[in-house]
Enzyme design. Structure first.
Site, PDB file in Angstrom:
ATOM      1  N   MET A 702      -6.545  -9.494   5.962  1.00  0.00           N
ATOM      2  CA  MET A 702      -7.654  -9.534   5.012  1.00  0.00           C
ATOM      3  C   MET A 702      -7.420 -10.715   4.065  1.00  0.00           C
ATOM      4  SD  MET A 702      -9.446  -6.944   6.048  1.00  0.00           S
ATOM      5  CE  MET A 702     -10.513  -6.350   4.754  1.00  0.00           C
ATOM      6  N   ASP A 746      -4.531   8.481  -2.645  1.00  0.00           N
ATOM      7  CA  ASP A 746      -4.155   7.306  -3.447  1.00  0.00           C
ATOM      8  C   ASP A 746      -5.267   6.265  -3.391  1.00  0.00           C
ATOM      9  OD1 ASP A 746      -2.651   5.706  -5.076  1.00  0.00           O
ATOM     10  OD2 ASP A 746      -1.327   4.983  -3.500  1.00  0.00           O
ATOM     11  N   ARG A 750      -6.522  -1.195  -5.902  1.00  0.00           N
ATOM     12  CA  ARG A 750      -5.366  -1.935  -5.387  1.00  0.00           C
ATOM     13  C   ARG A 750      -5.103  -1.615  -3.922  1.00  0.00           C
ATOM     14  NH1 ARG A 750      -3.567   2.093  -8.605  1.00  0.00           N
ATOM     15  NH2 ARG A 750      -2.388   3.765  -7.579  1.00  0.00           N
ATOM     16  N   ASN A 751      -5.607  -0.466  -3.448  1.00  0.00           N
ATOM     17  CA  ASN A 751      -5.417  -0.064  -2.057  1.00  0.00           C
ATOM     18  C   ASN A 751      -6.658  -0.317  -1.212  1.00  0.00           C
ATOM     19  OD1 ASN A 751      -2.790   0.756  -2.522  1.00  0.00           O
ATOM     20  ND2 ASN A 751      -3.395   2.824  -3.088  1.00  0.00           N
TER      21      ASN A 751
END
Length: 983
Positions: A702, A746, A750-751
């Site tokens: 990515m 989670d 950020r994930n």
């Protein structure tokens, strides 16, 4: 060529001088006769005697010369001849005659108009002998010579005469020599000099080839001349040149090159100096000796290595001399039962070479380490024992509870030439309890039409107490696509419910406390033929029984589907000692139903990862650079090139050296999770590497990295529609996970990874867990880290995670996106966040946030998880907003967005409060009442002036209530000016 001649005509004598400079004679001209160089009288024959007259003079250098002159211009019919001596032609075939003379202008002489001439004739005669008598008719005319410039009486007075030069070709000449003759027919002329010469191609060196003097053969063709190489050179291509009739070299072909040890310097090959060498013939220059080598004499073809330095046999002479490497460093052993993973660092000193490899020497030792012997040939080394190029090796099939010493040799291309001792690092280990060795033989005891009885011997090396045996079998024609596993406590078993007259394949492995051993080899046994047939009198009974059985099976499957209790395999007890499991491709699957399988239910994580992920060959992966560090090791970017496929960019997670078994299980578990997903908004797993070290997880690359960092980098650069498109992709991916019965746990910006097309994909499944069969059931964690700022209240309080808790986290992600990557609750500690959320505080809307999106955030943050929207509903809401962009133009009002403050979902009407206690109760901060009682802030008027520092002094130390009180105070001020404002 124009020169000036100063001449004194007196008593038949004259003095010659030239004011111009004479050009030097060209090197390609060879004189046969030059009258100026003859000392003394020329002695040419003059006929008649009163014609041509020999006189003396001096040239421009005052060198005495002899010349001939004639000036019988008063008489008619002059025929005065002058013949040279015999001139040998040597090798010439074509000769050139150069005449330098002066001639009197007839107009300057009175009374001679009828008898004076301004030309004379040039003749030649070939002869093999000299001394031939003069006869006019034997001569052949070459040409009539006329002056370009003549002199007059005035020139005589000034004693300045002009000199004429004429050149004529003669040839080809074939005899040994020739005579020249000059015929005067009535001119006043003086022959200052006569030069006869021929042209040659002079000696030359071209391309290191020598070409000798060469005389042209005739006037039409070129002469090909073969060259010879100069000393210390040899032909590369045969050197040739062509000599033209003008004495010029043309068209060089081929060349010579200097021998090894010599270099070209000008026209020669010069020996290489000491300290320099040249290894081969050719045009290359001498090169300086490479490091750690030298030469002592001229003309060296290679350099000798210094002491203790070597050059391998196949190394080129230009390669530096090297020495063996030093020993490997930092050897680390990771023991796993009867296998060990050895890792080490590269030698400090590579010896100056890059071809370093490592050899592993295995020694089995007693309790006294000095008493060792070579390991058994059965010990396996992965990828190999010798010639390792990486700094890791896995050693398997060791004996349990045994001492081993491993010596790791570092070698390079010159190690075998060195006499010093081996350079190695040693490590000693003791193996643990091992899994049992394979069952060697399976014996068939009995066979019937639908059963087979088997027995076998205990493994040769049980390595502990055998707990049970796993019997795996399947029909041979199905090629292991659907198999059954049966467990037995003893060394025999009867397998029933088999098909008649069918071949089955069997494998058995033993299990101890250390785990399963490897499977036995495959054994094939066949059931007895079917002799049973349905007769007319009992056929209806059989059909009824079959129909009933089918109905029961269908009903059972439908029931399992409806209640979500299908777990991938069917269990049924056959005896107290046996369990039977049947798998289709490892898990029984129904058409149209895709269910997530928790890899943690597998005893062997490798089996799980191979069930769901593709094994890649490490040689197809190239790592470009390290881009970060993860929980298990480094994260790199690189490229994946599979056979017959285009090379693609990938992200690579590696398992760090010295990992624990739990870390490896978790590492492979994440790959097993990703491998089950196939959705455009879920990060795609390309495959794993488990058969070589380091182990890797390879995913799609990515380009824009994590979403939070990307948004911070491009603050305020996107339209609202673009942001909603990103959010829609995230929601779509989460809907897919939820439909599979899967909880992320989670979910945060950020994930989320984003590619170059702004497509967002959910990633990082390290904290993920599976839901129970009930879609609304929760998975209770056994501890571990929880991302507080993204986690729902019930998950923080009770460690219960559901798809609804993922929806809460999605609301936080929505807030992160609309705030361009700001950190939620940025000014609060984790404990303050927990308290504030529990007290119904919520994040305020980001700047310029559309009201519809902020309302969706608040819906996701409902305290009761049953009131939160499902991901399917969130996708539908976002689709409607995208189709109706006008609805996104309504921005959250400023009254509902106090600057940097949390917002209570309850609207508080300040006008209803009469006392400080009522006000605190209305804000759900009643626990602060006792603090404010009895102090100077006991009324609404006085408390309106309170500051954060004042609250800390009286005991309100939690940030959440502090900010809530300050927010309400500001609203109170607004109320006093403008009326009631909702907070």
């Amino acid at each position: 060529m124009d020169c000036h001649l100063s001449i004194l005509v007196l008593l038949g004598c004259c003095v010659l001088s030239c004011s111009g400079e004479l050009s030097p004679q060209p090197s390609n001209e060879v004189n046969l006769l030059d009258s100026k160089t003859i000392q003394g009288e020329l002695g040419w024959i003059s006929y008649p005697s009163h014609g041509w007259e020999e006189i003396s003079g001096v040239d421009e250098h005052y060198t005495p010369i002899r010349t001939y002159q004639v000036c019988n211009v008063m008489d008619h019919s002059q025929n005065n001849w002058l013949r040279t001596n015999w001139v040998p032609r040597n090798s010439a075939q074509k000769i050139y005659v150069e005449l330098k003379f002066t001639l009197r202008d007839c107009n300057s002489i009175p009374l001679v108009l009828g008898t004076c001439k301004e030309t004379f004739n040039l003749y030649y005669m070939e002869s093999d002998d000299h001394g031939v008598k003069f006869r006019e008719h034997q001569f052949t005319k070459i040409d009539t010579i006329a002056a370009d410039e003549s002199f007059t009486q005035m020139d005589l007075g000034d004693r300045i005469l002009k000199l004429n030069t004429e050149i004529r070709e003669v040839g080809p000449v074939n005899k040994k020599g020739f005579y020249l003759a000059f015929q005067d027919v009535g001119a006043c002329v003086a022959l200052v000099s006569v030069r006869v010469y021929f042209k040659k191609c002079p000696f030359t060196v071209k391309n290191l080839a020598m070409f000798p003097d060469t005389v042209p053969m005739d006037s039409q063709s070129l002469v090909e001349v073969r060259g010879s190489c100069v000393n210390n050179s040899k032909e590369e291509d045969p050197p040739r040149m062509y000599c033209s009739t003008e004495g010029e070299w043309l068209v060089p072909i081929g060349k010579c090159t200097c021998n090894a040890g010599y270099e070209e310097r000008g026209f020669i090959c010069q020996a290489c100096r000491p300290g320099f060498y040249k290894a081969s013939d050719g045009a290359a220059k001498c090169a300086k000796c490479p490091p750690h080598s030298s030469t002592q004499e001229d003309g060296s073809m290679n350099c000798r290595c210094e002491n203790n330095y070597f050059r391998a046999e196949k190394d080129p002479p230009s390669m530096a001399c090297a020495r063996p490497p030093s020993a490997p460093r930092n050897v680390i052993s990771n023991i796993n039962e009867t296998s060990v993973i050895l890792d080490w660092s590269w030698p400090l000193d590579t010896g100056g070479r890059k071809d370093i490899t490592f050899n592993i020497i295995c020694k089995k030792c007693g309790w006294n380490v000095r008493q060792c012997e070579p390991c058994s040939p059965n010990v396996r080394f992965l990828p190999r024992q010798l010639g390792l190029t990486n700094t890791t090796v896995t050693v398997t099939d060791l004996l349990a509870h045994t001492n081993y010493t491993f010596e790791i040799d570092a070698v390079n291309g010159v190690s075998e030439l060195s006499s010093p001792p081996r350079q190695y690092a040693a490590v000693s280990i003791t193996t643990n309890q091992a899994a049992p060795s394979p069952v060697m033989t399976i014996k068939k005891d009995r066979t019937s039409r639908n059963s087979i009885s088997l027995s076998w011997q205990e493994p040769e090396h049980p390595n502990g107490i055998i707990l049970d045996y796993e019997v795996k079998y399947y029909q041979k024609q199905e090629q292991e696509t659907s198999y059954t596993i049966l467990r037995a406590r003893g060394t025999n078993v009867t397998i029933s419910s088999l098909k008649p007259d069918t071949t089955y394949v069997f494998q058995i492995r033993a299990r101890t406390a250390a785990g399963y051993g490897t499977n036995s080899r495959k054994f094939e046994f066949e059931t007895s033929p079917d002799s049973f047939s349905i007769s007319g009198e009992n056929s209806h009974v059989v059909m009824i029984a079959i129909s009933a059985a089918v109905a029961i099976i269908v009903l059972t499957v439908v029931t399992y589907v409806l209640v979500g209790r299908f777990c991938g395999y069917h269990k049924s007890k056959h005896s107290a000692e046996e369990k039977r499991l049947h798998f289709g491709n490892g898990h029984l699957k129904l058409p149209g139903l895709r269910t997530y399988v928790d890899p943690h239910t597998y005893e062997d994580p490798t089996q799980a990862v191979h069930e769901f992920a593709k094994e890649l060959d490490a040689t197809n992966i190239s790592i470009d650079k390290v881009v970060g560090a993860g929980e298990f090791g480094e994260v790199c970017s690189g490229r994946l090139k599979l056979p017959s496929k285009k090379e693609i960019s990938v992200a690579i997670k590696t398992l760090k050296v010295g990992y624990t078994e739990k870390q490896r299980r978790d590492f492979l578990g994440e790959a097993s999770i990703m491998g089950q997903f196939d959705h455009p908004n879920i990060i795609r797993l390309e495959g794993v590497v488990t058969k070589s070290k380091p182990e890797m997880i390879v995913t799609e690359y990515m380009e824009n990295g994590s979403l939070d960092s990307f948004l911070r980098k491009h603050d305020a650069q996107f339209t609202v529609i673009q942001l909603v498109g990103m959010l829609r992709g995230i929601a779509s991916g989460m809907k897919y996970l939820s439909d599979m019965g899967y909880v992320h746990r989670d979910l945060a910006a950020r994930n989320i990874l984003i590619n170059s097309n702004l497509v967002c994909k959910v990633s990082d499944f390290g904290l993920s867990r599976v839901l129970e069969d009930d879609p609304e059931a929760a998975y209770t964690t056994r501890g571990g880290k929880i991302p507080i700022r993204w986690t729902s209240p019930e998950a923080m309080s009770y460690r219960k995670f559901t798809s609804a808790s993922d929806v809460w986290s999605y609301g936080i992600v929505l807030w992160e996106v609309m705030s361009y990557g700001e950190r939620p609750y940025s000014q609060m500690s984790n404990q303050d966040v927990i308290k504030a959320v529990d007290e119904r505080y919520r994040l305020p809307p980001p700047m310029d946030c559309p009201a519809a999106l902020y309302q969706l955030m608040l819906d996701c943050w409902q305290k009761d998880r049953n009131n939160r929207p499902k991901f399917e509903q969130i996708v539908s809401i976002l689709d409607k907003l995208i189709r109706n962009p006008g609805s996104l133009k309504i921005i959250t009002s400023a009254a509902a967005r106090p600057s940097n403050l949390l917002l209570d979902q309850s609207n508080v009407d300040i006008a209803t409060f009469h006392t400080t206690g009522d006000w605190l109760n209305g804000m759900r901060t009643a626990h602060c009442k006792e603090i404010f009682t009895g102090v100077e802030y006991s009324s609404c008027d006085t408390i309106a002036k309170i500051s954060t520092d004042d609250m800390k002094k009286v005991g309100v130390t939690v940030v959440g209530p502090q900010k809530k009180i300050i927010s309400t105070i500001k609203a109170l001020e607004t109320q006093s000016k403008n009326g009631p404002v909702p907070v």
